[in-house]
Motif scaffolding. Structure first.
Motif, PDB file in Angstrom:
ATOM      1  N   LEU A  68      40.999  25.161  29.991  1.00 45.80           N
ATOM      2  CA  LEU A  68      41.903  25.267  28.835  1.00 45.80           C
ATOM      3  C   LEU A  68      43.155  26.073  29.164  1.00 45.80           C
ATOM      4  CD1 LEU A  68      39.331  25.925  25.936  1.00 45.80           C
ATOM      5  CD2 LEU A  68      40.410  23.755  26.563  1.00 45.80           C
ATOM      6  N   GLY A  69      43.067  26.933  30.192  1.00 51.50           N
ATOM      7  CA  GLY A  69      44.232  27.717  30.595  1.00 51.50           C
ATOM      8  C   GLY A  69      44.221  29.152  30.107  1.00 51.50           C
ATOM      9  N   PHE A  70      43.035  29.678  29.760  1.00 48.11           N
ATOM     10  CA  PHE A  70      42.934  31.103  29.440  1.00 48.11           C
ATOM     11  C   PHE A  70      42.875  31.908  30.733  1.00 48.11           C
ATOM     12  CE2 PHE A  70      41.131  29.188  25.610  1.00 48.11           C
ATOM     13  CZ  PHE A  70      41.737  29.932  24.607  1.00 48.11           C
ATOM     14  N   ALA A  71      43.298  33.179  30.641  1.00 46.88           N
ATOM     15  CA  ALA A  71      43.213  34.066  31.808  1.00 46.88           C
ATOM     16  C   ALA A  71      41.986  34.966  31.730  1.00 46.88           C
ATOM     17  CB  ALA A  71      44.470  34.925  31.893  1.00 46.88           C
ATOM     18  N   ARG A  72      41.581  35.316  30.521  1.00 44.97           N
ATOM     19  CA  ARG A  72      40.518  36.309  30.351  1.00 44.97           C
ATOM     20  C   ARG A  72      39.647  35.957  29.146  1.00 44.97           C
ATOM     21  NH1 ARG A  72      44.856  39.484  32.348  1.00 44.97           N
ATOM     22  NH2 ARG A  72      44.166  41.106  33.777  1.00 44.97           N
ATOM     23  N   ASN A  73      38.477  36.602  29.106  1.00 51.49           N
ATOM     24  CA  ASN A  73      37.543  36.403  27.984  1.00 51.49           C
ATOM     25  C   ASN A  73      37.076  37.749  27.423  1.00 51.49           C
ATOM     26  OD1 ASN A  73      36.528  34.035  30.142  1.00 51.49           O
ATOM     27  ND2 ASN A  73      36.708  33.353  28.039  1.00 51.49           N
ATOM     28  N   VAL A  74      36.803  37.739  26.111  1.00 44.65           N
ATOM     29  CA  VAL A  74      36.022  38.826  25.513  1.00 44.65           C
ATOM     30  C   VAL A  74      34.720  38.191  25.025  1.00 44.65           C
ATOM     31  CG1 VAL A  74      35.899  40.607  23.743  1.00 44.65           C
ATOM     32  CG2 VAL A  74      38.107  40.073  24.835  1.00 44.65           C
ATOM     33  N   THR A  89      26.410  41.144  29.881  1.00 53.52           N
ATOM     34  CA  THR A  89      26.926  42.039  30.937  1.00 53.52           C
ATOM     35  C   THR A  89      26.894  41.349  32.302  1.00 53.52           C
ATOM     36  OG1 THR A  89      24.769  43.110  31.074  1.00 53.52           O
ATOM     37  CG2 THR A  89      26.468  44.219  29.769  1.00 53.52           C
ATOM     38  N   ASP A  90      25.950  40.435  32.500  1.00 53.03           N
ATOM     39  CA  ASP A  90      25.942  39.652  33.745  1.00 53.03           C
ATOM     40  C   ASP A  90      27.239  38.836  33.848  1.00 53.03           C
ATOM     41  OD1 ASP A  90      24.554  38.314  36.066  1.00 53.03           O
ATOM     42  OD2 ASP A  90      24.817  36.585  34.740  1.00 53.03           O
ATOM     43  N   ALA A  91      27.660  38.269  32.723  1.00 54.01           N
ATOM     44  CA  ALA A  91      28.926  37.513  32.722  1.00 54.01           C
ATOM     45  C   ALA A  91      30.105  38.441  33.011  1.00 54.01           C
ATOM     46  CB  ALA A  91      29.115  36.811  31.373  1.00 54.01           C
ATOM     47  N   LEU A  92      30.108  39.631  32.398  1.00 54.58           N
ATOM     48  CA  LEU A  92      31.224  40.559  32.631  1.00 54.58           C
ATOM     49  C   LEU A  92      31.295  40.933  34.105  1.00 54.58           C
ATOM     50  CD1 LEU A  92      30.977  43.111  29.643  1.00 54.58           C
ATOM     51  CD2 LEU A  92      31.930  40.798  29.672  1.00 54.58           C
ATOM     52  N   GLY A  97      36.464  41.441  36.596  1.00 53.76           N
ATOM     53  CA  GLY A  97      37.390  42.203  35.750  1.00 53.76           C
ATOM     54  C   GLY A  97      38.125  41.346  34.734  1.00 53.76           C
ATOM     55  N   LEU A  98      37.824  40.053  34.702  1.00 50.67           N
ATOM     56  CA  LEU A  98      38.537  39.160  33.776  1.00 50.67           C
ATOM     57  C   LEU A  98      37.795  38.975  32.456  1.00 50.67           C
ATOM     58  CD1 LEU A  98      39.873  36.423  36.224  1.00 50.67           C
ATOM     59  CD2 LEU A  98      41.071  38.417  35.291  1.00 50.67           C
ATOM     60  N   ALA A  99      36.718  39.714  32.267  1.00 46.68           N
ATOM     61  CA  ALA A  99      36.030  39.647  30.973  1.00 46.68           C
ATOM     62  C   ALA A  99      35.652  41.052  30.514  1.00 46.68           C
ATOM     63  CB  ALA A  99      34.782  38.771  31.073  1.00 46.68           C
ATOM     64  N   ARG A 100      35.796  41.277  29.218  1.00 44.15           N
ATOM     65  CA  ARG A 100      35.294  42.482  28.563  1.00 44.15           C
ATOM     66  C   ARG A 100      34.228  42.041  27.581  1.00 44.15           C
ATOM     67  NH1 ARG A 100      37.287  45.374  32.206  1.00 44.15           N
ATOM     68  NH2 ARG A 100      39.175  46.609  31.880  1.00 44.15           N
ATOM     69  N   TYR A 301      41.626  45.646  24.899  1.00 41.35           N
ATOM     70  CA  TYR A 301      40.515  45.504  25.865  1.00 41.35           C
ATOM     71  C   TYR A 301      40.880  45.870  27.303  1.00 41.35           C
ATOM     72  CZ  TYR A 301      37.776  43.420  22.184  1.00 41.35           C
ATOM     73  OH  TYR A 301      37.067  43.231  21.019  1.00 41.35           O
ATOM     74  N   TRP A 302      42.173  45.812  27.647  1.00 33.38           N
ATOM     75  CA  TRP A 302      42.601  46.179  29.016  1.00 33.38           C
ATOM     76  C   TRP A 302      43.801  47.115  28.912  1.00 33.38           C
ATOM     77  CZ3 TRP A 302      40.647  41.278  28.046  1.00 33.38           C
ATOM     78  CH2 TRP A 302      39.672  40.786  28.916  1.00 33.38           C
ATOM     79  N   PRO A 303      43.651  48.265  28.226  1.00 33.16           N
ATOM     80  CA  PRO A 303      44.840  49.081  27.958  1.00 33.16           C
ATOM     81  C   PRO A 303      45.495  49.632  29.216  1.00 33.16           C
ATOM     82  CG  PRO A 303      42.838  50.255  27.341  1.00 33.16           C
ATOM     83  CD  PRO A 303      42.428  48.857  27.693  1.00 33.16           C
ATOM     84  N   ASP A 304      44.770  49.671  30.319  1.00 35.16           N
ATOM     85  CA  ASP A 304      45.348  50.259  31.541  1.00 35.16           C
ATOM     86  C   ASP A 304      45.984  49.231  32.458  1.00 35.16           C
ATOM     87  OD1 ASP A 304      44.481  52.721  30.638  1.00 35.16           O
ATOM     88  OD2 ASP A 304      42.483  52.377  31.509  1.00 35.16           O
ATOM     89  N   THR A 305      46.029  47.955  32.010  1.00 34.40           N
ATOM     90  CA  THR A 305      46.625  46.909  32.861  1.00 34.40           C
ATOM     91  C   THR A 305      48.070  46.674  32.439  1.00 34.40           C
ATOM     92  OG1 THR A 305      44.463  45.863  32.917  1.00 34.40           O
ATOM     93  CG2 THR A 305      46.317  44.523  33.642  1.00 34.40           C
ATOM     94  N   ASP A 306      48.962  46.631  33.419  1.00 36.56           N
ATOM     95  CA  ASP A 306      50.379  46.395  33.089  1.00 36.56           C
ATOM     96  C   ASP A 306      50.615  44.909  32.840  1.00 36.56           C
ATOM     97  OD1 ASP A 306      51.156  48.975  33.241  1.00 36.56           O
ATOM     98  OD2 ASP A 306      51.416  48.866  35.429  1.00 36.56           O
TER      99      ASP A 306
END
Ligand SMILES: O=C(O)/C=C(\CC(=O)C(=O)O)C(=O)O
Length: 306
Positions: A68-74, A89-92, A97-100, A301-306
């Motif tokens: 679908l073109g998503f970069a990340r998942n929650v 958590t296994d999926a995370l 690092g692309l899932a929270r 969910y990724w506050p430390d990523t620029d």
């Protein structure tokens, strides 16, 4: 241990072979509400569950993300796994690092378990008040959970029916961490989006600046559709005015997600590509789309990523 699960009667499996969306999502778009189910043979469903789903594995979720073109998942813990967060958590951990994640946690959880959840990528807990899904925990237990998770900077995701908001509102507003509301508080979309029921919900969102709202699940809320099947790119027109009101008033605290694999739908299963084409109907400008799909979920969910 039982690993051979029979799906709930009438269960609709997720849609294989979804279309490619026509809507071009901005780079870095987050699917901020989705689930994994099992596979049951590896991660058994919880004995206290109210439904038994089909399998929906992390690999299938990641394949959908890429298609679908998503970069990340929650990934939100679903009630069919109870408070055993291991499939999620296994999926995370497998996501690089692309899932929270959003977990279900009971008050007796140990500090070690909480730390492990955080290290895996969990950033919130979900409190579910939908009676067909759970026997809701006593408020004292939920308050105990909040005390335990607050030091980690987590938030609380709330899932409830619109008719129950009046009873729950004061309790919700007493929770001293950010709140995230699932599926716009499940409005009755046969009512007026400017009428008293939805206005009560908007008033609730106005009560605190740290209440976020997922403008998700048109496929679950829709009554007159049309459903996102058979090439329909203007699906769920009855839900769009509700979501658009929220996006326009609270552009900096709305989130969007697919809700794949769409548990407990009974009348149709959406084509997720067509579901993505719902987005421009609720966030009509490029600026609103960027906030909804990238800036807001990244901040939460990724506050430390620029
Ligand atoms: O996918 C959703 O968010 C909604 C669900 C399932 C669910 O929340 C759960 O099992 O935890 C529903 O309304 O049946």
């Amino acid at each position: 241990m039982t690993t051979d699960f029979e799906k709930s009667p009438g269960w609709l499996d997720w849609y294989a072979g979804p279309s490619r969306p026509r809507f071009r999502m901005p780079e870095g778009t987050v699917d901020a509400h989705c689930h994994v189910f099992g596979p049951g043979a590896e991660f058994p469903f919880a004995p206290e569950r109210k439904y038994t789903p089909c399998d929906a594995s992390k690999d299938q979720l990641f394949a959908l993300r890429d298609h679908l073109g998503f970069a990340r998942n929650v990934v939100v813990q679903a009630t069919c796994h109870g408070a055993d967060n291991s499939a999620m958590t296994d999926a995370l951990r497998a996501s690089g690092g692309l899932a929270r994640g959003v977990a279900t946690v009971r008050p007796g959880i140990s500090d070690t378990e909480l730390r492990e959840l955080h290290e895996a990528g969990v950033r919130g807990v979900r409190f579910n008040f939908v009676k067909r899904l759970v026997d809701t925990a006593p408020r004292r237990d939920l308050q105990d959970v909040v005390e335990r998770i607050a030091p980690y900077g987590w938030h609380v995701v709330l899932y409830f029916e619109a008719a129950d908001l009046a009873d729950l509102r004061d309790f919700f507003l007493s929770i001293p961490v950010p709140l995230v509301i699932d599926h716009m508080g499940r409005p009755d979309v046969t009512k007026d989006p400017h009428g008293p029921q939805f206005e009560t919900f908007l008033q609730f969102l106005r009560a605190r600046p740290d209440i976020w709202c997922k403008v998700t699940c048109p496929e679950r809320l829709s009554v007159s559709g049309p459903p996102a099947v058979d090439g329909e790119r203007q699906a769920y027109r009855d839900v769009a005015p509700f979501a658009r009101r929220v996006v326009e008033e609270f552009p900096d605290r709305v989130l969007w997600g697919t809700d794949w694999p769409h548990p407990n739908l009974t009348d149709h299963m959406p084509d997720d590509g067509l579901l993505v084409d719902f987005i421009p109907h609720i966030a009509p400008t490029a600026q609103l789309q960027r906030k909804l799909l990238v800036d807001n979920p990244m901040r939460l969910y990724w506050p430390d990523t620029d």
